[in-house]
Design a protein around this motif. Structure first.
Motif, PDB file in Angstrom:
ATOM      1  N   ASN A 161     -41.123  30.923 101.211  1.00  0.00           N
ATOM      2  CA  ASN A 161     -42.343  31.636 100.824  1.00  0.00           C
ATOM      3  C   ASN A 161     -41.988  32.652  99.742  1.00  0.00           C
ATOM      4  OD1 ASN A 161     -44.568  33.333 100.621  1.00  0.00           O
ATOM      5  ND2 ASN A 161     -45.078  33.139 102.802  1.00  0.00           N
ATOM      6  N   THR A 185     -43.466  35.030  98.529  1.00  0.00           N
ATOM      7  CA  THR A 185     -43.868  36.432  98.686  1.00  0.00           C
ATOM      8  C   THR A 185     -43.332  37.074  99.960  1.00  0.00           C
ATOM      9  OG1 THR A 185     -45.940  35.753  99.739  1.00  0.00           O
ATOM     10  CG2 THR A 185     -46.006  36.173  97.359  1.00  0.00           C
ATOM     11  N   ALA A 186     -42.647  36.308 100.802  1.00  0.00           N
ATOM     12  CA  ALA A 186     -42.246  36.864 102.100  1.00  0.00           C
ATOM     13  C   ALA A 186     -40.770  37.230 102.151  1.00  0.00           C
ATOM     14  CB  ALA A 186     -42.552  35.867 103.209  1.00  0.00           C
TER      15      ALA A 186
HETATM   16  C1  LIG Z   1     -46.280  33.874 102.702  1.00  0.00           C
HETATM   17  O1  LIG Z   1     -46.119  35.222 103.095  1.00  0.00           O
HETATM   18  C2  LIG Z   1     -47.277  36.005 102.995  1.00  0.00           C
HETATM   19  C3  LIG Z   1     -46.940  37.412 103.429  1.00  0.00           C
HETATM   20  O2  LIG Z   1     -45.788  37.895 102.830  1.00  0.00           O
HETATM   21  C4  LIG Z   1     -48.393  35.443 103.858  1.00  0.00           C
HETATM   22  O3  LIG Z   1     -49.573  36.204 103.670  1.00  0.00           O
HETATM   23  C5  LIG Z   1     -48.644  33.989 103.497  1.00  0.00           C
HETATM   24  O4  LIG Z   1     -49.569  33.429 104.394  1.00  0.00           O
HETATM   25  C6  LIG Z   1     -47.331  33.206 103.554  1.00  0.00           C
HETATM   26  N1  LIG Z   1     -47.566  31.847 103.111  1.00  0.00           N
HETATM   27  C7  LIG Z   1     -47.288  30.788 103.846  1.00  0.00           C
HETATM   28  C8  LIG Z   1     -47.566  29.453 103.246  1.00  0.00           C
HETATM   29  O5  LIG Z   1     -46.827  30.882 104.966  1.00  0.00           O
END
Ligand SMILES: *[C@@H]1O[C@H](CO)[C@@H](O)[C@H](O)[C@H]1NC(C)=O
Ligand SMILES: *[C@@H]1O[C@H](CO)[C@@H](O)[C@H](O)[C@H]1NC(C)=O
Length: 298
Positions: free
Chosen positions: A123, A125-126
C-alpha cells in the motif's frame, strides 16, 4: 596541449572502463573493531525487502556479490519478502516473478520466503507497524541464527512508506532480542538512499564509487607507510599500533557490466511491473550498479 576531444575520449574510456569489473570494499560485512579484537565477518545474512522486484531493482549488486563464487567460508544469504505486492491484485503473479528473479540472482528456493500478512499489505500510503515487522522478522532471524540483517534505510530509496517501515521494524527486533537474551544481537545494515541528483547517474556512480574505494585503500596504505617510517625513527611518537584500524570504508558493492545485465534480466522477470518508466529506471538508476550500506547501531 590536450584538445577537448582527446580529453573527452579519455574521460569516456575511463567511465566505460570502470564498468568492466565488479568491486567490493569487502564483501563480508566486516566490522573492524580494535587492534586486539578480531574482525567480525558475517556468516548468516538476511535481506529483508517489502515487495517482489525490490530485490532486483535496488539490491542486485549486493546479492550478486554475495551469491557469486561461493567458497567454504562465504556467508549464507537468505531473503525474506514481506508482501506479495498485491496492491493491484497481481499478488500471485508477482510471487512467481519473484521466484524467477531470485533464481537468476542465485538465492536458492530453500533460502527464500515470501509472506502474506494482513497487516503487511502492499500500500503506497500505509506505513507498516514496526512491531508487526519485528515479530515476523524474528521467526526467521532466530530460526536461521542470522547475524547480519540487510534492509532499506529510513529513506527507503523511493520514499515508499512500506520500505521505510523495515529499518524501524529491524531496530525494534534488535531491541527485543537484546532484552530477552545476552547473546550478541544481529547487526543491522541499511541501504543508503542516495540524494536525488545522484540517484539517476548510473554509470557515473560506478566510476565515483570505485574512486572512493581505491582512494580509501591508497590512504590506508599511505598511513601504514608513514606510521612505519615514523615508528622507526621516532618510536616515542608512533608505534605500528598507532594506526587507526577503526577506519573502515562503509560496505560498498559495485557490479561490473555482467552484474548489471544480470540485474536487468532479474528486473525483466517482473514482467507485470515493466512499464515504460521502469525501463527508464533500469537504464539510469545507480542501484542497478552500486549499493552503499550503513551500519545502524541499536
Ligand atoms: C492503504 O492505506 C490507507 C491508509 O494509510 C487506507 O486508507 C487504504 O484503504 C489502504 N488501501 C488498501 C487497498 O488497503
Ligand atoms: C575482508 O575483511 C576480512 C577481515 O578483516 C579479511 O579477512 C578478508 O580478507 C577481507 N576480504 C577482502 C576481499 O578484502
Amino acid at each position: 596541449m590536450f584538445s577537448t576531444a582527446s580529453l573527452s575520449v579519455l574521460l569516456l574510456s575511463l567511465l566505460v572502463g570502470s564498468l568492466y569489473t565488479p568491486l567490493d570494499s569487502n564483501s563480508s560485512f566486516v566490522t573492524q573493531k580494535t587492534v586486539t579484537e578480531n574482525a567480525f565477518v558475517a556468516q548468516k545474512i538476511l535481506l529483508v525487502t517489502a515487495h517482489p522486484d525490490d530485490e532486483a531493482m535496488f539490491f542486485a549488486p549486493t546479492i550478486l556479490s554475495l551469491t557469486g563464487n561461493p567458497t567454504e567460508s562465504s556467508a549464507d544469504l537468505f531473503h525474506l519478502c514481506l508482501s506479495y505486492g498485491n496492491a493491484d491484485g497481481l499478488g500471485e503473479t508477482r510471487k512467481t516473478e519473484l521466484d524467477n528473479s531470485l533464481d537468476l540472482l542465485g538465492i536458492a528456493p530453500d533460502k527464500r520466503w515470501i509472506i502474506d500478512h494482513p497487516d503487511l499489505q502492499d500500500n503506497i500510503t500505509a506505513e507498516w507497524d514496526a512491531d508487526v515487522v519485528a515479530k515476523v522478522m524474528k521467526l526467521y532471524v532466530s530460526d536461521l541464527n542470522i547475524d547480519t540483517i540487510l534492509t532499506f534505510d529510513s529513506g527507503g530509496v523511493s520514499s515508499h512508506p512500506n520500505h521505510q517501515s523495515l529499518p524501524k521494524g529491524a531496530q525494534n527486533l534488535i531491541k527485543t532480542l537484546a532484552s530477552e537474551s545476552t547473546k550478541p544481537t544481529p547487526r543491522l545494515f541499511t541501504l543508503v538512499t542516495a540524494p536525488i541528483f545522484t540517484k539517476y547517474i548510473s554509470i557515473l556512480s560506478v566510476f565515483l564509487g570505485k574512486v572512493d574505494i581505491y582512494s580509501f585503500r591508497i590512504t590506508q596504505k599511505l598511513e601504514l607507510l608513514i606510521v612505519d617510517i615514523l615508528s622507526e625513527y621516532y618510536p616515542e611518537v608512533a608505534t605500528p599500533s598507532t594506526r587507526n584500524l577503526n577506519a573502515q570504508l562503509a560496505p560498498v558493492f559495485i557490479s561490473g557490466y555482467t552484474g548489471y545485465l544480470k540485474a536487468h534480466e532479474a528486473m525483466r522477470a517482473h514482467g507485470s511491473q515493466m512499464e515504460w518508466f521502469r525501463w527508464l529506471y533500469t537504464t539510469f538508476s545507480r542501484y542497478m550498479w552500486v549499493n552503499t550500506w550503513l551500519e545502524v547501531k541499536a
